[in-house]
Enzyme design. Structure first.
Site, PDB file in Angstrom:
ATOM      1  CG  ASP A 166      -1.813   1.264   1.173  1.00 22.39           C
ATOM      2  OD1 ASP A 166      -2.531   1.445   0.177  1.00 22.39           O
ATOM      3  OD2 ASP A 166      -1.722   2.089   2.094  1.00 22.39           O
ATOM      4  CB  SER A 188      -5.646   1.747   0.084  1.00 19.50           C
ATOM      5  OG  SER A 188      -4.921   2.650   0.856  1.00 19.50           O
TER       6      SER A 188
HETATM    7  N1  URA Z   1      -7.165   6.439   2.694  1.00 21.01           N
HETATM    8  C1  URA Z   1      -6.343   5.371   2.494  1.00 21.01           C
HETATM    9  O1  URA Z   1      -5.692   4.903   3.427  1.00 21.01           O
HETATM   10  N2  URA Z   1      -6.263   4.860   1.261  1.00 21.01           N
HETATM   11  C2  URA Z   1      -6.972   5.331   0.214  1.00 21.01           C
HETATM   12  O2  URA Z   1      -6.860   4.802  -0.867  1.00 21.01           O
HETATM   13  C3  URA Z   1      -7.806   6.438   0.430  1.00 21.01           C
HETATM   14  C4  URA Z   1      -7.893   6.975   1.685  1.00 21.01           C
END
Ligand code: URA
Length: 440
Positions: A166, A188
């Site tokens: 991520d 994510s």
């Molecule tokens: N917050 C996150 O952690 N990831 C995203 O993709 C959008 C908001």
């Protein structure tokens, strides 16, 4: 999961043409982000193909699973209490985590919370906690686990080994116009939250001017996807949809929000902040089975405040993470701005609007947030004593107090806030805040 060779160009082309990717293909993409075997241009092309073509619920679940397993998943089996976390998609003045976590922990539910820094206009939970002198957010997972075993509560920052895919993909999304995709957002958010070692998850999905998702229908779609994927992955999850048109509470800015959170723990929190806090806390207690009904959960959460047990948990949390725990009883020890100036109402009337995004931009101008990831924040600055929509004001009475460390920033923020706060002649009703609970 098998590790068959997955050629990036084939997977990208398949998604580009609207195909449904297999679990192996998705795992190959995520592995490519983690080990560097896919080039940044291939990852970016893939992200754009997903933005355009979307993902089925099954693909989204495979993607989330692969993202979560791109790093370590904390093992909290040594923590005996049920474990719940809450995640907010982010809003202006949203300091709820700071007092909700000790309230829930005081009710016997452990709260393992791994948070992010604010990349938006105001600071994130970690920035707010770091306003407390000495508070350490960079704890290794072993210390996080030990703290949870001891006090049932830990609030730390993302470690390098937690969902590393991520970190890589979000950085690319941020600069390639590929943030706005429900499957990508789902993967994510959930990869990080599910790697914390929780049993259940409660989400605060915000919509409105000050929210990441401005449009309510789109926010609802995100909430449904998050709940459905997390539940499929064996983690009971609910989402509380809340409006983010005006800032939450009366303070925006890191130390100022810590002060307001401590006020919440002392039973003097703003009504809107407490409404959101209780709505989320009720779901955390019910989902873990710590309370049978939301009414019982509400009673226990209220008792955590009236009996002082939540405030005591806050003292323990601050002390365990190296912070000055006396701050909880003497918030005047927090950083204070050099200039603290009331902003006078230009006329008498009723507060017709307080534009959350405009207030956030004023706070950013003062230095409370960061425009780029590498910027630092000024913990002391921001806005306090902010009026709320529907309240009457007299001419010349304060609409808020602006806390600044720089005269030029103060003047500019004052001008921005004067535009952000509209005064009308007639009383208006405060907008509905807690809108709907998804997954109940
Ligand atoms: N917050 C996150 O952690 N990831 C995203 O993709 C959008 C908001």
């Amino acid at each position: 999961m098998s590790v068959t060779t997955v050629f990036p160009q084939h997977v990208i082309a398949k998604k580009r043409d609207g195909g449904v990717l297999s679990r192996d293909e998705i795992a190959g993409f995520v592995r490519g982000a983690t080990d560097g075997s896919w080039a940044d241009y291939q990852l970016s092309a893939m992200l754009m193909a997903i933005v355009w073509r979307g993902m089925t619920p099954q693909e989204t679940a495979h993607y989330t699973e692969a993202m979560m397993h791109s790093g370590v998943v904390a093992d909290l089996s040594s923590v005996k209490q049920p474990k719940a976390d809450k995640h907010s998609t982010g809003g202006v003045g949203d300091k709820v985590s700071l007092h909700l976590a000790p309230m829930v922990a005081a009710c016997g539910v452990a709260v393992p919370m791994i948070s992010g820094r604010g990349l938006g206009h105001t600071g994130g939970t970690l920035d707010k906690l770091e306003a407390i002198p000495g508070f350490r957010v960079n704890l290794p997972l072993a210390e996080y686990r030990a703290e949870l075993e001891r006090i049932g509560l830990s609030l730390i920052g993302q470690t390098a080994d937690l969902a590393p895919a991520d970190k890589k993909l979000y950085a690319l999304r941020d600069v390639t116009g590929t943030v706005e995709s429900i499957p990508l957002i789902c993967g994510s958010i959930l990869s990080k939250k599910l790697a914390e070692g929780i049993d259940v998850l409660v989400l605060d999905v915000k919509f409105g001017r000050g929210a990441f998702m401005k449009d309510k229908a789109k926010a609802r779609e995100l909430a449904q996807a998050l709940v459905s994927v997390a539940t499929q992955m064996g983690k009971p999850t609910r989402a509380v949809m809340t409006a983010m048109e005006q800032p939450l509470g009366r303070a925006v800015g890191n130390a100022l929000e810590v002060v307001e959170s401590i006020e919440c723990l002392k039973g003097r929190g703003p009504e809107d902040t407490m409404a959101v806090t209780y709505a989320l806390g009720e779901q955390m207690l019910v989902l873990t089975g710590a309370a049978k009904t939301t009414a019982e959960a509400r009673e226990r959460l209220e008792q955590s405040i009236s009996r002082g047990t939540a405030l005591q948990k806050m003292r323990e949390l601050v002390a365990m993470q190296g912070g000055d725990a006396v701050v909880v009883d003497e918030p005047s020890r927090l950083p204070r701005a050099r200039l603290r100036v009331p902003l006078a109402a230009p006329r008498a009337g009723f507060v017709a609007d307080v534009d959350a995004m405009a207030v956030a931009l004023a706070a950013l101008r003062l230095g409370a947030g960061r425009a780029k990831a590498e910027d630092s924040v000024d913990h002391a600055v921001g806005v306090s004593d902010l009026v709320k929509i529907g309240e009457p004001v007299a001419a010349g009475a304060p609409l808020c107090v602006v806390h600044a460390n720089d005269e030029k920033a103060l003047a500019e923020a004052n001008a921005m806030l004067t535009k952000a706060i509209a005064i009308g002649s007639n009383a208006v009703a405060a907008p509905r805040l807690v809108d709907e609970i998804i997954g109940a």
